[in-house]
Design a protein around this motif. Structure first.
Motif, PDB file in Angstrom:
ATOM      1  N   ALA A 217       0.835  -1.201   0.000  1.00  0.00           N
ATOM      2  CA  ALA A 217       0.000   0.000   0.000  1.00  0.00           C
ATOM      3  C   ALA A 217       0.874   1.257   0.000  1.00  0.00           C
ATOM      4  CB  ALA A 217      -0.933  -0.004   1.214  1.00  0.00           C
ATOM      5  N   TRP A 218       1.966   1.221   0.774  1.00  0.00           N
ATOM      6  CA  TRP A 218       2.886   2.365   0.782  1.00  0.00           C
ATOM      7  C   TRP A 218       3.472   2.584  -0.608  1.00  0.00           C
ATOM      8  CZ3 TRP A 218       7.836   3.560  -0.461  1.00  0.00           C
ATOM      9  CH2 TRP A 218       8.320   4.789  -0.002  1.00  0.00           C
ATOM     10  N   ILE A 219       3.870   1.508  -1.277  1.00  0.00           N
ATOM     11  CA  ILE A 219       4.420   1.621  -2.633  1.00  0.00           C
ATOM     12  C   ILE A 219       3.398   2.279  -3.562  1.00  0.00           C
ATOM     13  CG2 ILE A 219       5.155   0.303  -4.668  1.00  0.00           C
ATOM     14  CD1 ILE A 219       6.321  -1.793  -2.675  1.00  0.00           C
ATOM     15  N   LEU A 220       2.162   1.818  -3.500  1.00  0.00           N
ATOM     16  CA  LEU A 220       1.112   2.364  -4.373  1.00  0.00           C
ATOM     17  C   LEU A 220       0.809   3.833  -4.056  1.00  0.00           C
ATOM     18  CD1 LEU A 220      -1.283  -0.714  -4.447  1.00  0.00           C
ATOM     19  CD2 LEU A 220       0.181   0.112  -6.330  1.00  0.00           C
TER      20      LEU A 220
ATOM     21  N   ALA B 146       5.503   4.446  -7.004  1.00  0.00           N
ATOM     22  CA  ALA B 146       6.655   3.592  -7.278  1.00  0.00           C
ATOM     23  C   ALA B 146       7.509   4.216  -8.376  1.00  0.00           C
ATOM     24  CB  ALA B 146       6.193   2.200  -7.699  1.00  0.00           C
ATOM     25  N   THR B 147       8.813   4.032  -8.260  1.00  0.00           N
ATOM     26  CA  THR B 147       9.746   4.650  -9.210  1.00  0.00           C
ATOM     27  C   THR B 147       9.896   3.847 -10.489  1.00  0.00           C
ATOM     28  OG1 THR B 147      11.595   3.535  -8.129  1.00  0.00           O
ATOM     29  CG2 THR B 147      11.056   5.768  -7.390  1.00  0.00           C
ATOM     30  N   SER B 148       9.365   2.632 -10.510  1.00  0.00           N
ATOM     31  CA  SER B 148       9.484   1.817 -11.728  1.00  0.00           C
ATOM     32  C   SER B 148       8.283   0.883 -11.822  1.00  0.00           C
ATOM     33  CB  SER B 148      10.782   1.004 -11.706  1.00  0.00           C
ATOM     34  OG  SER B 148      10.750   0.063 -10.652  1.00  0.00           O
ATOM     35  N   ALA B 149       8.125   0.287 -13.000  1.00  0.00           N
ATOM     36  CA  ALA B 149       7.013  -0.645 -13.201  1.00  0.00           C
ATOM     37  C   ALA B 149       7.120  -1.819 -12.237  1.00  0.00           C
ATOM     38  CB  ALA B 149       6.989  -1.134 -14.637  1.00  0.00           C
ATOM     39  N   ASP B 150       8.325  -2.297 -12.028  1.00  0.00           N
ATOM     40  CA  ASP B 150       8.566  -3.356 -11.047  1.00  0.00           C
ATOM     41  C   ASP B 150       9.484  -2.797  -9.972  1.00  0.00           C
ATOM     42  OD1 ASP B 150       7.055  -5.431 -12.169  1.00  0.00           O
ATOM     43  OD2 ASP B 150       8.657  -5.950 -13.563  1.00  0.00           O
TER      44      ASP B 150
ATOM     45  N   ASN C 190      -1.049  -9.444  -2.831  1.00  0.00           N
ATOM     46  CA  ASN C 190      -2.413  -9.006  -2.510  1.00  0.00           C
ATOM     47  C   ASN C 190      -2.585  -7.503  -2.704  1.00  0.00           C
ATOM     48  OD1 ASN C 190      -2.931 -11.638  -1.711  1.00  0.00           O
ATOM     49  ND2 ASN C 190      -2.979 -11.180   0.479  1.00  0.00           N
ATOM     50  N   SER C 191      -1.538  -6.744  -2.473  1.00  0.00           N
ATOM     51  CA  SER C 191      -1.626  -5.284  -2.516  1.00  0.00           C
ATOM     52  C   SER C 191      -1.803  -4.742  -3.932  1.00  0.00           C
ATOM     53  CB  SER C 191      -0.371  -4.656  -1.902  1.00  0.00           C
ATOM     54  OG  SER C 191       0.731  -4.759  -2.804  1.00  0.00           O
ATOM     55  N   GLY C 192      -1.383  -5.525  -4.910  1.00  0.00           N
ATOM     56  CA  GLY C 192      -1.463  -5.058  -6.293  1.00  0.00           C
ATOM     57  C   GLY C 192      -0.266  -4.237  -6.737  1.00  0.00           C
ATOM     58  N   ALA C 193       0.695  -4.027  -5.860  1.00  0.00           N
ATOM     59  CA  ALA C 193       1.899  -3.288  -6.237  1.00  0.00           C
ATOM     60  C   ALA C 193       2.735  -4.143  -7.186  1.00  0.00           C
ATOM     61  CB  ALA C 193       2.711  -2.928  -4.997  1.00  0.00           C
ATOM     62  N   SER C 194       3.316  -3.497  -8.171  1.00  0.00           N
ATOM     63  CA  SER C 194       4.179  -4.189  -9.125  1.00  0.00           C
ATOM     64  C   SER C 194       5.600  -4.160  -8.561  1.00  0.00           C
ATOM     65  CB  SER C 194       4.128  -3.493 -10.487  1.00  0.00           C
ATOM     66  OG  SER C 194       4.995  -4.131 -11.391  1.00  0.00           O
ATOM     67  N   VAL C 195       6.108  -5.329  -8.177  1.00  0.00           N
ATOM     68  CA  VAL C 195       7.400  -5.389  -7.500  1.00  0.00           C
ATOM     69  C   VAL C 195       8.304  -6.447  -8.120  1.00  0.00           C
ATOM     70  CG1 VAL C 195       6.466  -4.571  -5.294  1.00  0.00           C
ATOM     71  CG2 VAL C 195       6.554  -7.024  -5.751  1.00  0.00           C
TER      72      VAL C 195
END
Length: 183
Positions: free
Chosen positions: A12-15, A19-23, A50-55
């Motif tokens: 959630a924090w990333i979203l 985020a600085t990049s797609a992954d 679960n968060s949906g963040a691209s990592v």
């Protein structure tokens, strides 16, 4: 699962923080050689999903402060733009924190996040600065753990049947941080 909650919170924090990049590069300071370490580490990955963040997760097997320090150094050498750090335990997180400071990361950097499970008074002192990049901690209070453990000992001594007690970590926030300190 504490790992899932931590992974979701960091995701959630990333979203929320662009985020600085797609992954987004993520350093996972995990431990897969014990049941607890494996459950937490796998839970962190599940929570991020679960968060949906691209990592893009790089896993480091760590168990102590020195391992955390070395893992952070290795991560920075391999992926210098890593801004997301997650640890399954407090000691590796403290090692990573120190390595990041030693590498010149501003302790109040607003584009870096460190999160972990479990805390100590030293960590609470760090995260009590609301501008610290060590932003996300899930932990039990010592009293939350001590009370059921003491009751189990009493029940065992009295010959009573013992039962499992499930405890869940809680996110440490500015509103509740004081309740996590150990005297």
């Amino acid at each position: 699962n504490d790992g899932i909650a931590l992974g979701e919170a960091v995701g959630a924090w990333i979203l929320e923080n662009g985020a600085t990049s797609a992954d987004e590069p993520v350093a996972l300071l995990g431990y897969w050689d014990t049941d607890l370490g494996r459950e937490r580490s796998e839970g962190i990955v599940e929570g991020l999903e679960n968060s949906g963040a691209s990592v893009s997760i790089t896993e480091h097997s760590v168990i102590n402060l020195d391992d955390g320090y070395q893992a952070a150094q290795n991560q920075l050498a391999a992926v210098p733009d890593t801004k997301v750090w997650i640890s399954m335990g407090n000691d590796p997180a403290l090692g990573a924190y120190q390595a990041l400071l030693d590498a010149g990361v501003d302790p109040e950097s607003d584009d870096v996040v460190l999160g972990n499970i479990d805390t100590t008074n030293e960590i609470l002192d760090i995260i009590s600065n609301e501008n610290s990049f060590w932003r996300i901690v899930f932990s039990l209070r010592v009293s939350d753990l001590a009370t059921p453990m003491a009751q189990m000992l009493i029940d065992a001594a009295e010959g009573k049947e013992l039962s499992d007690v499930m405890l869940a970590s809680e996110m440490v926030t500015p509103e509740n941080i004081e309740t996590f300190y150990n005297d």
